[in-house]
Design a protein around this motif. Structure first.
Motif, PDB file in Angstrom:
ATOM      1  N   ARG A 224       0.663  -1.126  -0.131  1.00 30.78           N
ATOM      2  CA  ARG A 224       0.004  -0.144   0.031  1.00 30.78           C
ATOM      3  C   ARG A 224       1.017   1.289  -0.022  1.00 30.78           C
ATOM      4  N   THR A 225       2.019   1.174   0.868  1.00 30.41           N
ATOM      5  CA  THR A 225       2.908   2.395   0.663  1.00 30.41           C
ATOM      6  C   THR A 225       3.958   2.394  -0.175  1.00 30.41           C
ATOM      7  N   ASN A 226       4.024   1.260  -0.873  1.00 33.03           N
ATOM      8  CA  ASN A 226       5.082   0.952  -2.009  1.00 33.03           C
ATOM      9  C   ASN A 226       6.430   1.226  -1.598  1.00 33.03           C
ATOM     10  N   ILE A 227       6.637   0.994  -0.210  1.00 39.07           N
ATOM     11  CA  ILE A 227       8.102   1.355   0.269  1.00 39.07           C
ATOM     12  C   ILE A 227       8.263   0.414   1.400  1.00 39.07           C
ATOM     13  N   PHE A 228       9.431  -0.025   1.433  1.00 35.49           N
ATOM     14  CA  PHE A 228       9.819  -0.963   2.473  1.00 35.49           C
ATOM     15  C   PHE A 228      10.538  -0.409   3.659  1.00 35.49           C
ATOM     16  N   ARG A 229       9.518  -0.258   4.751  1.00 35.31           N
ATOM     17  CA  ARG A 229      10.139   0.371   6.069  1.00 35.31           C
ATOM     18  C   ARG A 229       9.902  -0.533   7.061  1.00 35.31           C
ATOM     19  N   PRO A 230      10.819  -0.619   8.268  1.00 37.78           N
ATOM     20  CA  PRO A 230      10.561  -1.411   9.164  1.00 37.78           C
ATOM     21  C   PRO A 230       9.218  -1.139  10.217  1.00 37.78           C
ATOM     22  N   GLN A 231       8.656  -2.379  10.492  1.00 38.48           N
ATOM     23  CA  GLN A 231       7.498  -2.064  11.144  1.00 38.48           C
ATOM     24  C   GLN A 231       7.387  -3.506  12.414  1.00 38.48           C
ATOM     25  N   ALA A 232       6.432  -3.327  13.181  1.00 34.96           N
ATOM     26  CA  ALA A 232       6.189  -4.200  14.132  1.00 34.96           C
ATOM     27  C   ALA A 232       4.943  -4.598  14.467  1.00 34.96           C
ATOM     28  N   THR A 233       4.380  -5.885  14.648  1.00 32.96           N
ATOM     29  CA  THR A 233       3.164  -6.244  15.093  1.00 32.96           C
ATOM     30  C   THR A 233       2.676  -5.410  16.219  1.00 32.96           C
ATOM     31  N   LEU A 234       1.734  -4.706  16.341  1.00 32.23           N
ATOM     32  CA  LEU A 234       1.052  -4.342  17.755  1.00 32.23           C
ATOM     33  C   LEU A 234       0.282  -5.391  18.362  1.00 32.23           C
ATOM     34  N   ASP A 235      -0.870  -5.576  17.622  1.00 31.65           N
ATOM     35  CA  ASP A 235      -1.628  -6.668  17.969  1.00 31.65           C
ATOM     36  C   ASP A 235      -2.492  -7.363  16.951  1.00 31.65           C
TER      37      ASP A 235
END
Lengths: 146, 127
Positions: A79-90
Protein backbone atom coordinates in the motif's frame (compact mmCIF):
# COMPACT_ATOMS: atom_id res chain seq x y z
CA UNK A 1 13.08 -9.82 7.20
CA UNK A 2 15.12 -6.94 5.77
CA UNK A 3 16.27 -8.74 2.63
CA UNK A 4 15.28 -5.62 0.78
CA UNK A 5 16.91 -2.23 1.40
CA UNK A 6 14.77 0.13 3.45
CA UNK A 7 13.16 2.77 1.23
CA UNK A 8 13.10 0.59 -1.90
CA UNK A 9 9.93 -0.06 -3.92
CA UNK A 10 8.36 -3.22 -2.53
CA UNK A 11 8.19 -6.38 -4.65
CA UNK A 12 6.32 -9.10 -2.69
CA UNK A 13 7.29 -11.95 -5.06
CA UNK A 14 10.99 -11.16 -4.77
CA UNK A 15 10.73 -10.58 -1.03
CA UNK A 16 8.99 -13.93 -0.40
CA UNK A 17 11.58 -15.69 -2.56
CA UNK A 18 14.41 -14.08 -0.59
CA UNK A 19 13.06 -15.25 2.78
CA UNK A 20 12.19 -18.81 1.67
CA UNK A 21 15.61 -20.15 2.54
CA UNK A 22 15.68 -19.27 6.22
CA UNK A 23 13.80 -18.08 9.28
CA UNK A 24 10.34 -19.05 10.48
CA UNK A 25 8.62 -18.40 7.13
CA UNK A 26 11.28 -20.42 5.34
CA UNK A 27 10.95 -23.31 7.80
CA UNK A 28 7.20 -23.43 7.13
CA UNK A 29 7.63 -23.03 3.37
CA UNK A 30 5.37 -19.99 3.04
CA UNK A 31 5.27 -18.97 -0.65
CA UNK A 32 4.07 -16.07 -2.78
CA UNK A 33 0.83 -16.35 -4.77
CA UNK A 34 -0.39 -12.95 -5.91
CA UNK A 35 -0.68 -9.27 -4.98
CA UNK A 36 -2.49 -6.00 -5.75
CA UNK A 37 -2.04 -2.37 -4.76
CA UNK A 38 -3.00 -2.95 -1.12
CA UNK A 39 -3.06 -6.74 -0.71
CA UNK A 40 -0.78 -9.76 -0.80
CA UNK A 41 -1.73 -13.43 -1.03
CA UNK A 42 0.59 -16.13 0.29
CA UNK A 43 0.25 -19.90 0.58
CA UNK A 44 1.12 -22.48 3.19
CA UNK A 45 1.27 -26.06 1.91
CA UNK A 46 0.05 -28.85 4.15
CA UNK A 47 2.92 -30.27 6.20
CA UNK A 48 2.83 -33.12 8.77
CA UNK A 49 5.23 -31.15 10.98
CA UNK A 50 2.64 -28.38 11.44
CA UNK A 51 -0.18 -30.61 12.71
CA UNK A 52 -1.88 -29.34 15.85
CA UNK A 53 -4.04 -32.38 16.55
CA UNK A 54 -2.43 -35.76 15.92
CA UNK A 55 -5.84 -37.53 15.98
CA UNK A 56 -7.38 -35.47 13.18
CA UNK A 57 -4.30 -34.27 11.24
CA UNK A 58 -5.63 -30.71 11.32
CA UNK A 59 -2.99 -27.96 11.02
CA UNK A 60 -2.23 -26.06 14.23
CA UNK A 61 -3.56 -22.53 14.49
CA UNK A 62 -0.05 -21.05 14.95
CA UNK A 63 1.08 -21.59 11.32
CA UNK A 64 -2.13 -19.96 10.07
CA UNK A 65 -1.44 -17.01 12.36
CA UNK A 66 2.13 -16.77 10.98
CA UNK A 67 0.82 -16.89 7.39
CA UNK A 68 -1.66 -14.06 8.06
CA UNK A 69 0.88 -12.00 10.01
CA UNK A 70 3.19 -12.18 7.00
CA UNK A 71 0.49 -11.51 4.37
CA UNK A 72 -0.92 -8.48 6.23
CA UNK A 73 2.59 -7.20 6.98
CA UNK A 74 3.52 -7.33 3.27
CA UNK A 75 0.20 -5.71 2.31
CA UNK A 76 1.33 -2.59 4.21
CA UNK A 77 4.52 -2.37 2.16
CA UNK A 78 2.40 -2.77 -0.99
CA UNK A 79 0.00 0.00 0.00
CA UNK A 80 2.81 2.42 0.87
CA UNK A 81 4.98 0.97 -1.93
CA UNK A 82 8.02 1.36 0.24
CA UNK A 83 9.86 -1.08 2.49
CA UNK A 84 9.94 0.28 6.06
CA UNK A 85 10.63 -1.48 9.34
CA UNK A 86 7.48 -2.20 11.31
CA UNK A 87 6.31 -4.29 14.24
CA UNK A 88 3.01 -6.05 14.91
CA UNK A 89 1.15 -4.27 17.74
CA UNK A 90 -1.78 -6.63 17.98
CA UNK A 91 -3.61 -9.24 15.98
CA UNK A 92 -6.90 -11.05 16.45
CA UNK A 93 -7.54 -14.29 14.60
CA UNK A 94 -10.92 -15.98 14.41
CA UNK A 95 -10.53 -19.64 13.53
CA UNK A 96 -13.78 -20.09 11.56
CA UNK A 97 -13.32 -23.80 10.91
CA UNK A 98 -10.44 -26.31 10.83
CA UNK A 99 -8.48 -26.36 7.55
CA UNK A 100 -9.04 -29.69 5.76
CA UNK A 101 -5.97 -31.95 6.22
CA UNK A 102 -3.91 -32.20 3.04
CA UNK A 103 -5.08 -28.92 1.56
CA UNK A 104 -2.94 -25.82 0.96
CA UNK A 105 -4.03 -22.79 3.00
CA UNK A 106 -4.11 -19.46 1.14
CA UNK A 107 -3.85 -16.26 3.17
CA UNK A 108 -4.78 -12.89 1.75
CA UNK A 109 -3.84 -9.82 3.79
CA UNK A 110 -5.08 -6.32 3.07
CA UNK A 111 -3.94 -2.95 4.41
CA UNK A 112 -6.97 -0.66 4.48
CA UNK A 113 -5.60 2.39 6.31
CA UNK A 114 -2.18 3.91 6.99
CA UNK A 115 -1.48 6.84 9.29
CA UNK A 116 1.86 8.44 10.09
CA UNK A 117 2.70 5.78 12.69
CA UNK A 118 0.10 3.03 12.46
CA UNK A 119 -1.11 0.66 9.72
CA UNK A 120 -4.48 -1.13 9.98
CA UNK A 121 -4.87 -4.54 8.38
CA UNK A 122 -7.39 -7.31 7.87
CA UNK A 123 -7.41 -10.59 6.01
CA UNK A 124 -8.86 -14.01 5.41
CA UNK A 125 -7.48 -17.49 4.90
CA UNK A 126 -9.13 -20.30 2.93
CA UNK A 127 -8.22 -23.81 1.78
CA UNK A 128 -9.51 -23.75 -1.78
CA UNK A 129 -12.74 -21.75 -1.78
CA UNK A 130 -12.43 -18.06 -0.82
CA UNK A 131 -16.18 -18.05 -0.07
CA UNK A 132 -15.64 -20.66 2.66
CA UNK A 133 -12.79 -19.16 4.74
CA UNK A 134 -10.95 -20.94 7.57
CA UNK A 135 -9.77 -17.80 9.38
CA UNK A 136 -10.38 -14.06 9.60
CA UNK A 137 -7.85 -11.60 11.05
CA UNK A 138 -7.70 -7.95 12.10
CA UNK A 139 -4.65 -6.17 13.45
CA UNK A 140 -2.42 -3.14 13.67
CA UNK A 141 1.25 -2.54 12.96
CA UNK A 142 3.50 0.30 14.07
CA UNK A 143 6.26 1.82 11.92
CA UNK A 144 9.45 1.58 13.96
CA UNK A 145 11.46 4.21 12.03
CA UNK A 146 9.23 7.15 13.15
CA UNK B 1 -0.76 -35.95 34.44
CA UNK B 2 0.83 -36.38 31.03
CA UNK B 3 0.30 -33.86 28.26
CA UNK B 4 0.87 -35.00 24.68
CA UNK B 5 2.22 -32.10 22.66
CA UNK B 6 1.32 -32.04 18.92
CA UNK B 7 3.84 -32.28 16.01
CA UNK B 8 3.70 -28.47 15.66
CA UNK B 9 5.15 -28.16 19.19
CA UNK B 10 8.09 -30.34 18.07
CA UNK B 11 8.49 -28.11 15.00
CA UNK B 12 8.93 -25.15 17.39
CA UNK B 13 11.10 -27.43 19.64
CA UNK B 14 8.90 -26.69 22.65
CA UNK B 15 9.42 -28.39 25.98
CA UNK B 16 7.52 -28.32 29.26
CA UNK B 17 9.49 -27.04 32.24
CA UNK B 18 8.59 -26.66 35.90
CA UNK B 19 5.78 -28.34 37.80
CA UNK B 20 2.41 -27.50 39.26
CA UNK B 21 1.56 -23.81 39.15
CA UNK B 22 5.07 -23.16 37.81
CA UNK B 23 4.50 -25.32 34.70
CA UNK B 24 5.45 -23.37 31.58
CA UNK B 25 6.35 -23.98 27.97
CA UNK B 26 9.86 -23.14 26.75
CA UNK B 27 10.93 -22.35 23.17
CA UNK B 28 14.64 -22.31 22.32
CA UNK B 29 16.05 -19.62 20.03
CA UNK B 30 17.01 -20.68 16.51
CA UNK B 31 16.67 -19.93 12.83
CA UNK B 32 13.36 -21.84 12.78
CA UNK B 33 11.67 -19.05 14.82
CA UNK B 34 13.48 -16.05 13.30
CA UNK B 35 11.44 -13.18 11.85
CA UNK B 36 13.16 -9.92 10.95
CA UNK B 37 16.92 -10.09 11.60
CA UNK B 38 17.67 -10.52 15.30
CA UNK B 39 14.05 -10.93 16.39
CA UNK B 40 11.55 -13.72 16.91
CA UNK B 41 8.71 -14.08 14.37
CA UNK B 42 5.33 -13.01 15.78
CA UNK B 43 3.90 -16.25 14.43
CA UNK B 44 6.36 -18.33 16.46
CA UNK B 45 5.59 -16.33 19.62
CA UNK B 46 1.88 -16.86 19.01
CA UNK B 47 2.41 -20.57 18.32
CA UNK B 48 4.25 -20.90 21.63
CA UNK B 49 1.50 -19.02 23.47
CA UNK B 50 -1.33 -21.04 21.91
CA UNK B 51 0.38 -24.28 23.00
CA UNK B 52 0.86 -22.79 26.51
CA UNK B 53 -2.86 -21.94 26.52
CA UNK B 54 -3.75 -25.53 25.55
CA UNK B 55 -1.42 -26.92 28.23
CA UNK B 56 -3.02 -24.71 30.90
CA UNK B 57 -6.50 -25.74 29.80
CA UNK B 58 -5.73 -29.48 29.78
CA UNK B 59 -4.16 -29.14 33.19
CA UNK B 60 -7.27 -27.36 34.53
CA UNK B 61 -9.59 -29.94 32.93
CA UNK B 62 -7.78 -32.85 34.62
CA UNK B 63 -9.56 -36.13 33.86
CA UNK B 64 -12.28 -34.28 31.98
CA UNK B 65 -11.31 -34.70 28.29
CA UNK B 66 -13.65 -32.77 25.97
CA UNK B 67 -12.69 -32.11 22.35
CA UNK B 68 -11.04 -28.70 22.37
CA UNK B 69 -10.96 -26.31 19.42
CA UNK B 70 -9.59 -22.77 19.35
CA UNK B 71 -12.32 -20.22 18.50
CA UNK B 72 -10.04 -17.20 18.42
CA UNK B 73 -6.90 -15.63 19.79
CA UNK B 74 -6.11 -11.96 20.43
CA UNK B 75 -2.49 -11.09 21.02
CA UNK B 76 -0.74 -7.87 22.03
CA UNK B 77 2.97 -7.66 21.26
CA UNK B 78 4.58 -5.44 23.89
CA UNK B 79 8.28 -5.84 23.17
CA UNK B 80 10.31 -7.24 20.29
CA UNK B 81 11.23 -10.85 21.08
CA UNK B 82 15.00 -11.24 20.99
CA UNK B 83 16.65 -14.45 19.83
CA UNK B 84 16.88 -16.04 23.27
CA UNK B 85 14.92 -18.76 25.06
CA UNK B 86 11.30 -17.71 25.50
CA UNK B 87 8.72 -18.93 28.01
CA UNK B 88 4.94 -18.87 28.05
CA UNK B 89 2.41 -19.71 30.71
CA UNK B 90 -1.36 -19.81 30.49
CA UNK B 91 -3.96 -19.31 33.17
CA UNK B 92 -7.54 -20.45 32.80
CA UNK B 93 -9.96 -17.64 33.55
CA UNK B 94 -13.11 -19.71 33.24
CA UNK B 95 -14.16 -23.21 32.21
CA UNK B 96 -17.83 -23.51 31.30
CA UNK B 97 -19.80 -26.34 29.73
CA UNK B 98 -19.04 -25.26 26.21
CA UNK B 99 -16.45 -22.47 26.37
CA UNK B 100 -13.16 -21.88 28.15
CA UNK B 101 -11.35 -18.54 28.46
CA UNK B 102 -7.56 -18.60 28.80
CA UNK B 103 -5.01 -15.80 29.28
CA UNK B 104 -1.36 -16.33 28.31
CA UNK B 105 1.81 -14.34 28.87
CA UNK B 106 5.20 -14.78 27.18
CA UNK B 107 8.52 -13.53 28.52
CA UNK B 108 12.27 -13.98 28.10
CA UNK B 109 14.67 -13.25 30.99
CA UNK B 110 12.17 -11.57 33.31
CA UNK B 111 8.55 -12.74 33.88
CA UNK B 112 7.79 -9.19 35.08
CA UNK B 113 8.60 -7.87 31.60
CA UNK B 114 6.34 -9.83 29.24
CA UNK B 115 6.99 -9.58 25.49
CA UNK B 116 3.40 -10.53 24.61
CA UNK B 117 0.00 -11.17 26.19
CA UNK B 118 -2.80 -13.19 24.62
CA UNK B 119 -6.37 -14.22 25.27
CA UNK B 120 -7.88 -17.35 23.76
CA UNK B 121 -11.45 -18.56 23.59
CA UNK B 122 -11.75 -22.32 23.19
CA UNK B 123 -14.78 -24.40 22.46
CA UNK B 124 -15.31 -27.57 24.52
CA UNK B 125 -17.30 -30.46 23.11
CA UNK B 126 -18.23 -33.32 25.45
CA UNK B 127 -20.85 -35.01 23.23
Amino acid sequence: MAQQPVGMTFDPARFTDAIRTHGHNGAMGIRYVNHGDDWVELALDYDDRLIGNADTGVLASGPIFALMDMATSMAIWRRTNIFRPQATLDMRVDYLRPAVPGRTVFGRGECYRVTRRIAFVRGQAHDGDPADPVAHVAGTFMFTDE
Amino acid sequence: MTIQLPPYADFLRLTLVGEGDDLRVAMPAGDHVLGRPGFLHGGAITGLMEIAGMVALHRALGEDRPKVKPVNVTIDFMRGGRLVETFAQGSVTRIGNRIANVAIEAWQDDPERPIAAARMIMSLNRS
